[in-house]
Design a protein around this motif. Structure first.
Motif, PDB file in Angstrom:
ATOM      1  N   SER A 226       0.826  -1.197   0.000  1.00 28.52           N
ATOM      2  CA  SER A 226       0.000   0.000   0.000  1.00 28.52           C
ATOM      3  C   SER A 226       0.870   1.260   0.000  1.00 28.52           C
ATOM      4  N   PHE A 227       1.882   1.253   0.879  1.00 26.34           N
ATOM      5  CA  PHE A 227       2.773   2.408   0.987  1.00 26.34           C
ATOM      6  C   PHE A 227       3.489   2.651  -0.341  1.00 26.34           C
ATOM      7  N   ALA A 228       3.988   1.566  -0.960  1.00 26.36           N
ATOM      8  CA  ALA A 228       4.693   1.697  -2.240  1.00 26.36           C
ATOM      9  C   ALA A 228       3.755   2.264  -3.307  1.00 26.36           C
ATOM     10  N   GLY A 229       2.524   1.729  -3.352  1.00 22.59           N
ATOM     11  CA  GLY A 229       1.568   2.212  -4.345  1.00 22.59           C
ATOM     12  C   GLY A 229       1.234   3.678  -4.137  1.00 22.59           C
ATOM     13  N   GLY A 230       0.982   4.051  -2.880  1.00 19.90           N
ATOM     14  CA  GLY A 230       0.648   5.444  -2.574  1.00 19.90           C
ATOM     15  C   GLY A 230       1.786   6.382  -2.911  1.00 19.90           C
ATOM     16  N   MET A 231       3.019   5.983  -2.549  1.00 22.04           N
ATOM     17  CA  MET A 231       4.174   6.832  -2.843  1.00 22.04           C
ATOM     18  C   MET A 231       4.377   6.976  -4.347  1.00 22.04           C
TER      19      MET A 231
ATOM     20  N   LYS B 222       9.788  15.065  -8.081  1.00 25.73           N
ATOM     21  CA  LYS B 222      10.857  14.892  -7.097  1.00 25.73           C
ATOM     22  C   LYS B 222      10.478  15.437  -5.732  1.00 25.73           C
ATOM     23  N   ALA B 223       9.515  16.372  -5.696  1.00 27.91           N
ATOM     24  CA  ALA B 223       9.125  16.960  -4.407  1.00 27.91           C
ATOM     25  C   ALA B 223       8.624  15.883  -3.455  1.00 27.91           C
ATOM     26  N   ALA B 224       8.116  14.762  -4.010  1.00 25.90           N
ATOM     27  CA  ALA B 224       7.594  13.689  -3.164  1.00 25.90           C
ATOM     28  C   ALA B 224       8.714  12.990  -2.407  1.00 25.90           C
ATOM     29  N   ALA B 225       9.947  13.036  -2.961  1.00 24.80           N
ATOM     30  CA  ALA B 225      11.060  12.333  -2.326  1.00 24.80           C
ATOM     31  C   ALA B 225      11.335  12.883  -0.941  1.00 24.80           C
ATOM     32  N   LYS B 226      11.190  14.206  -0.809  1.00 23.48           N
ATOM     33  CA  LYS B 226      11.435  14.832   0.493  1.00 23.48           C
ATOM     34  C   LYS B 226      10.477  14.298   1.539  1.00 23.48           C
ATOM     35  N   SER B 227       9.208  14.174   1.132  1.00 18.33           N
ATOM     36  CA  SER B 227       8.206  13.757   2.116  1.00 18.33           C
ATOM     37  C   SER B 227       8.369  12.294   2.486  1.00 18.33           C
TER      38      SER B 227
ATOM     39  N   PHE C  47      10.896  10.654   3.602  1.00 15.37           N
ATOM     40  CA  PHE C  47      11.564  10.488   4.896  1.00 15.37           C
ATOM     41  C   PHE C  47      10.640  10.882   6.033  1.00 15.37           C
ATOM     42  N   LEU C  48       9.868  11.932   5.781  1.00 15.41           N
ATOM     43  CA  LEU C  48       8.914  12.389   6.783  1.00 15.41           C
ATOM     44  C   LEU C  48       7.927  11.283   7.107  1.00 15.41           C
ATOM     45  N   TYR C  49       7.459  10.594   6.060  1.00 19.32           N
ATOM     46  CA  TYR C  49       6.470   9.539   6.265  1.00 19.32           C
ATOM     47  C   TYR C  49       7.079   8.355   7.010  1.00 19.32           C
ATOM     48  N   LEU C  50       8.363   8.118   6.801  1.00 15.90           N
ATOM     49  CA  LEU C  50       8.989   6.957   7.433  1.00 15.90           C
ATOM     50  C   LEU C  50       9.218   7.164   8.927  1.00 15.90           C
TER      51      LEU C  50
ATOM     52  N   VAL D 109      -0.398   8.850   3.302  1.00 15.04           N
ATOM     53  CA  VAL D 109       0.091   9.036   1.935  1.00 15.04           C
ATOM     54  C   VAL D 109      -1.082   9.019   0.955  1.00 15.04           C
ATOM     55  N   TRP D 110      -1.984   8.051   1.137  1.00 13.69           N
ATOM     56  CA  TRP D 110      -3.136   7.957   0.229  1.00 13.69           C
ATOM     57  C   TRP D 110      -4.020   9.185   0.327  1.00 13.69           C
ATOM     58  N   PHE D 111      -4.218   9.668   1.559  1.00 17.41           N
ATOM     59  CA  PHE D 111      -5.065  10.857   1.698  1.00 17.41           C
ATOM     60  C   PHE D 111      -4.390  12.100   1.131  1.00 17.41           C
ATOM     61  N   ARG D 112      -3.047  12.134   1.202  1.00 11.36           N
ATOM     62  CA  ARG D 112      -2.318  13.257   0.605  1.00 11.36           C
ATOM     63  C   ARG D 112      -2.579  13.272  -0.908  1.00 11.36           C
ATOM     64  N   ALA D 113      -2.460  12.092  -1.519  1.00 12.21           N
ATOM     65  CA  ALA D 113      -2.724  12.002  -2.962  1.00 12.21           C
ATOM     66  C   ALA D 113      -4.180  12.355  -3.244  1.00 12.21           C
ATOM     67  N   PHE D 114      -5.080  11.882  -2.386  1.00 16.38           N
ATOM     68  CA  PHE D 114      -6.503  12.179  -2.533  1.00 16.38           C
ATOM     69  C   PHE D 114      -6.730  13.688  -2.507  1.00 16.38           C
TER      70      PHE D 114
END
Lengths: 229, 306
Positions: free
Chosen positions: B49-54, B63-68, B70-73, B122-127
């Motif tokens: 799920s995490f991989a799919g959401g990311m 690339k802006a997603a790469a920063k987040s 680490f935050l998510y981890l 992560v999913w809600f962020r994309a949502f």
């Protein structure tokens, strides 16, 4: 089948078949997270049920617009009071709306304010619970309209109650979701970490209700008399 | 001639990024992707799920997603460290702090629960990124036209009121009514501005309402303006999301996969059924990225044709 007939059937199917089915299926599927599922399903469905009854009613344009205006004010209020940290007038506006325009308007303004402020602050699994919590705060304020109108003390007490109730409702979900079952220790820990926020909510609610209650009430009363909302 | 014309047009019709699918279809997809992650505490499922959401976040934000990332981890790591401090269930004691056991099971549970929270966030962020207000309005309109009306009015009022607040603030400043010396002063100044705003808003609103009534609001059924159309692909997305999600949930119900955490960590043994469930969920969560990659390829092939 006619449109009316199908609506009547829906009215029976939703509360008596759909809701139990959703909950039972969830309990079967999500065995260890069943409580979290039930609480989320109940939050969404109860807000939804309230909305469907509102949808069916014939409403005057003025009432619709006033609800939109009050919702906007409660969202925009954040920006007005941005200079004072921790002061958000959402609860106060919801309560004032409910006291002067009735519980249904209160519920709508509360739940829609939650939904719309999350457009700016991010949606999440907390959205349905915020909608329900603020909606219920409005609904109950509507039931208590007469005493709340008369006494400033009761209004302040309701402000404190609303601040605390909001935290209580939101943290139940946090615990159920994280732990699976309800654990009073984790709930207490969650409440304790949220304590500074809870206190600042309660205090700012009281200040807002005392400052805004009278003048806003008069304004709403005036609009009611002048235009007949 | 017609051959040449119809071919690119037909491919153009399917040329839609995931965001451009009908919002109802996108909503159903998100519900299907989020539900299993939210309520099945299975570490493999959560990693998928995490991989799919990311991957969806990457395709939306680059690339802006790469920063987040680490935050998510941080959340699962924090769960791993903090949960054993509060919970002492579990068989495998790692060490003792003041005579309270720190168990591996509790740490592992904290990590899983943290991963669950992260995946859902992560999913809600994309949502939130995809479901702009016009899209949510469209969904609400399908369910309740009256609510959609209130919502769209509110969304229009917000910028209007923000501007008006600025005006009122400037006016009261010019009149010398607005000082910002102390907290009390600021509060009273803000209340004055807000109070003027309420009067203005209500009066203005009533005029709007009268205008609505004069044009026949409330006569007949309330319809809505739908800006988003339906294509076969939208139906396909709904069907795929519903079927795949239902498959995963049925699997969860029959314990095809899942974890026991206490008193000892034990996973449901990997079987054909569990692989099928993971595969179904894997396909589900990577649908958006798959659509976007396919769209990119079609676009490139179209460019090279002309």
């Amino acid at each position: 089948m006619t449109d009316k007939g199908s609506k009547k059937i829906l009215k029976i199917i939703i509360p008596y078949v759909l809701i139990p089915a959703v909950i039972l299926a969830g309990v079967f599927v999500f065995s260890e997270k069943a409580y979290a599922w039930i609480s989320l399903a109940v939050a969404i469905l109860s807000v939804g049920l309230f909305y469907t009854t509102f949808e069916r009613k014939k409403e005057k344009a003025r009432k619709i617009v006033v609800i939109a205006v009050m919702t906007t004010l409660s969202v925009v209020g954040r920006f007005v009071f941005a200079a004072i940290p921790g002061f958000k007038p959402i609860t106060a506006i919801v309560v004032i709306t409910a006291v002067w325009l009735g519980g249904e308007s209160g519920f709508l303004v509360g739940s829609l304010s939650a939904l719309i402020s999350n457009f700016y602050f991010g949606q999440g699994p907390w959205t349905p619970f915020q909608m329900l919590a603020w909606g219920l705060i409005g609904l109950f304020a509507g039931y208590l309209s007469a005493p709340l109108k008369k006494s400033r003390l009761l209004l302040s007490l309701y402000g404190i109650f609303a601040g605390v109730a909001f935290s209580l409702i939101m943290d139940v979900w946090t615990v159920l979701w994280y732990q699976g079952g309800f654990s009073i220790r984790l709930y207490a820990a969650a409440l304790l970490t949220a304590l500074p926020y809870t206190v600042s909510y309660a205090v700012s609610n009281v200040i807002f209700l005392l400052l805004l209650g009278e003048p806003f009430g008069r304004k709403l009363e005036r609009v009611k008399i002048k235009y007949g909302v | 001639m017609s051959e040449i014309l119809t071919l690119p047009l037909r491919s153009l019709k399917s040329l839609k990024r995931f965001e451009d699918y009908n919002p109802i279809a996108v909503f159903v997809f998100f519900a299907g992707a989020i539900l299993p992650a939210m309520f099945c505490l299975d570490i493999i499922l959560l990693l998928i799920s995490f991989a799919g959401g990311m991957s969806l976040l990457f395709s939306l934000k680059g690339k802006a997603a790469a920063k987040s990332l680490f935050l998510y981890l941080i959340v699962p790591i924090a769960g791993f460290i903090l949960n054993p401090l509060f919970y002492h269930n579990g068989k495998t004691v790692l060490f003792l702090i003041n005579d309270t056991p720190i168990t591996f099971e509790s740490a592992f549970y904290g990590m899983s629960a943290g991963l669950m929270i992260t995946a859902v966030l992560v999913w809600f962020r994309a949502f939130s990124l995809i479901m702009t207000s016009d899209r949510l309005l469209y969904i609400f309109g399908a369910a309740s036209p009256k609510l959609a009306l209130i919502l769209s009015m509110t969304l229009r009022y917000i910028p209007l009121y923000t501007r008006q607040i600025k005006k009122i603030r400037m006016a009261s400043k010019a009149m010398g009514l607005y000082r910002e010396d102390t907290l009390i002063d600021r509060l009273r100044g803000s209340v004055r501005v807000f109070s003027a705003m309420v009067t203005w808003g209500l009066e203005n609103g009533v005029i709007t309402a009268d205008s609505m009534s004069a044009r026949g609001y409330g006569i007949g059924r309330r319809s809505r303006y739908a800006i988003f159309g339906w294509l076969a692909f939208d139906g396909l997305l709904i069907a795929a999301s519903a079927i795949l999600c239902a498959g995963v949930l049925v699997g969860a119900g029959f314990y095809a996969f899942g974890f026991e955490y206490y008193p000892e960590i034990s996973a449901v043994p990997i079987s054909a059924a569990s692989c099928l469930c993971y595969a179904a969920y894997g396909i589900l969560v990577f649908i958006p990225v798959f659509i976007n990659i396919k769209e990119g390829l079609t676009w490139r092939s179209l460019q090279s044709e002309t």
